[in-house]
Motif scaffolding. Sequence first.
Motif, PDB file in Angstrom:
ATOM      1  N   SER A  95       0.834  -1.212   0.000  1.00 32.47           N
ATOM      2  CA  SER A  95       0.000   0.000   0.000  1.00 32.47           C
ATOM      3  C   SER A  95       0.861   1.251   0.000  1.00 32.47           C
ATOM      4  N   LYS A  98       2.608   1.754  -3.423  1.00 32.68           N
ATOM      5  CA  LYS A  98       1.691   2.219  -4.465  1.00 32.68           C
ATOM      6  C   LYS A  98       1.502   3.733  -4.454  1.00 32.68           C
ATOM      7  N   LYS A  99       1.963   4.398  -3.406  1.00 28.23           N
ATOM      8  CA  LYS A  99       1.877   5.854  -3.370  1.00 28.23           C
ATOM      9  C   LYS A  99       2.849   6.487  -4.365  1.00 28.23           C
ATOM     10  N   THR A 101       4.250   6.566  -8.107  1.00 25.01           N
ATOM     11  CA  THR A 101       3.808   6.184  -9.453  1.00 25.01           C
ATOM     12  C   THR A 101       4.724   5.135 -10.057  1.00 25.01           C
ATOM     13  N   ARG A 104       4.193   1.831  -8.278  1.00 25.88           N
ATOM     14  CA  ARG A 104       2.871   1.299  -8.623  1.00 25.88           C
ATOM     15  C   ARG A 104       2.902   0.643 -10.001  1.00 25.88           C
ATOM     16  N   ASP A 105       3.556   1.290 -10.943  1.00 30.10           N
ATOM     17  CA  ASP A 105       3.670   0.727 -12.292  1.00 30.10           C
ATOM     18  C   ASP A 105       4.508  -0.548 -12.276  1.00 30.10           C
ATOM     19  N   GLU A 113      -0.605  -9.822  -7.326  1.00 37.68           N
ATOM     20  CA  GLU A 113      -1.254  -9.523  -6.050  1.00 37.68           C
ATOM     21  C   GLU A 113      -2.086 -10.709  -5.573  1.00 37.68           C
TER      22      GLU A 113
END
Length: 221
Positions: A95, A98-99, A101, A104-105, A113
């Motif tokens: 989590s 994912k903040k 970019t 997250r990519d 996941e």
Amino acid sequence: MFFLPEQVSEYERKRMTVREVQQLQIFVSDEASAILWLRQQLANKPQTSAALTPQFMQELRSWQKHEVGVEMVELLEQNFLRYFSNGPIPGQIVSWLKKSTDMRDLLAKEGRELEDGSVETDNHQLKSRARDRWYVPDPNKAADLEKLRTKSLLREFATYQTSKGKLKQFRTEAVRAGFAQAWRERDYATIVQMAERLPENVLQEDPNLLMYYDNASLRVN
């Protein structure tokens, strides 16, 4: 708000996990508040012990004189979990990743996941970014950690029982754990005897300890 002694431990456990804790400014003055402070920091951002240490040291200026100092690493080991880069990256760290970019990519491209929110990956960059970070465990694992911590606190309390005279420096959390255990075992005499060895101001200013003492005093023959 009033609680019976047997309700206190459950209340304290739930109080330490509520989301509102994240919004409070916590002043570290003892072991309990130190754990709350660490929980707040790690809930916002899983961190390594190296990153936490300078922040933690700055928070110790208000540490109470009667409280035995506790190493931050010990608090981390007893209350939180650390990712060693083996196995899926825990959901709490995912989590936070994912903040970013870029992260997250990368997670979307290189990770898979799982149902619990953790991510399986062999990507070195992701593993390296997550490695050695401490994070707040989910409730089930937190309960297991709490059992281990309680055993450690009770061992500490046992050393106080074998000592003599007034207690000048001690872990209040150990005394709380000892009183809770004695109450469950209906060993009211131990609560009264140990309470009378505490500094008067500590006993009177700690609602938890005072409640056990007052209730136990009514039950001692």
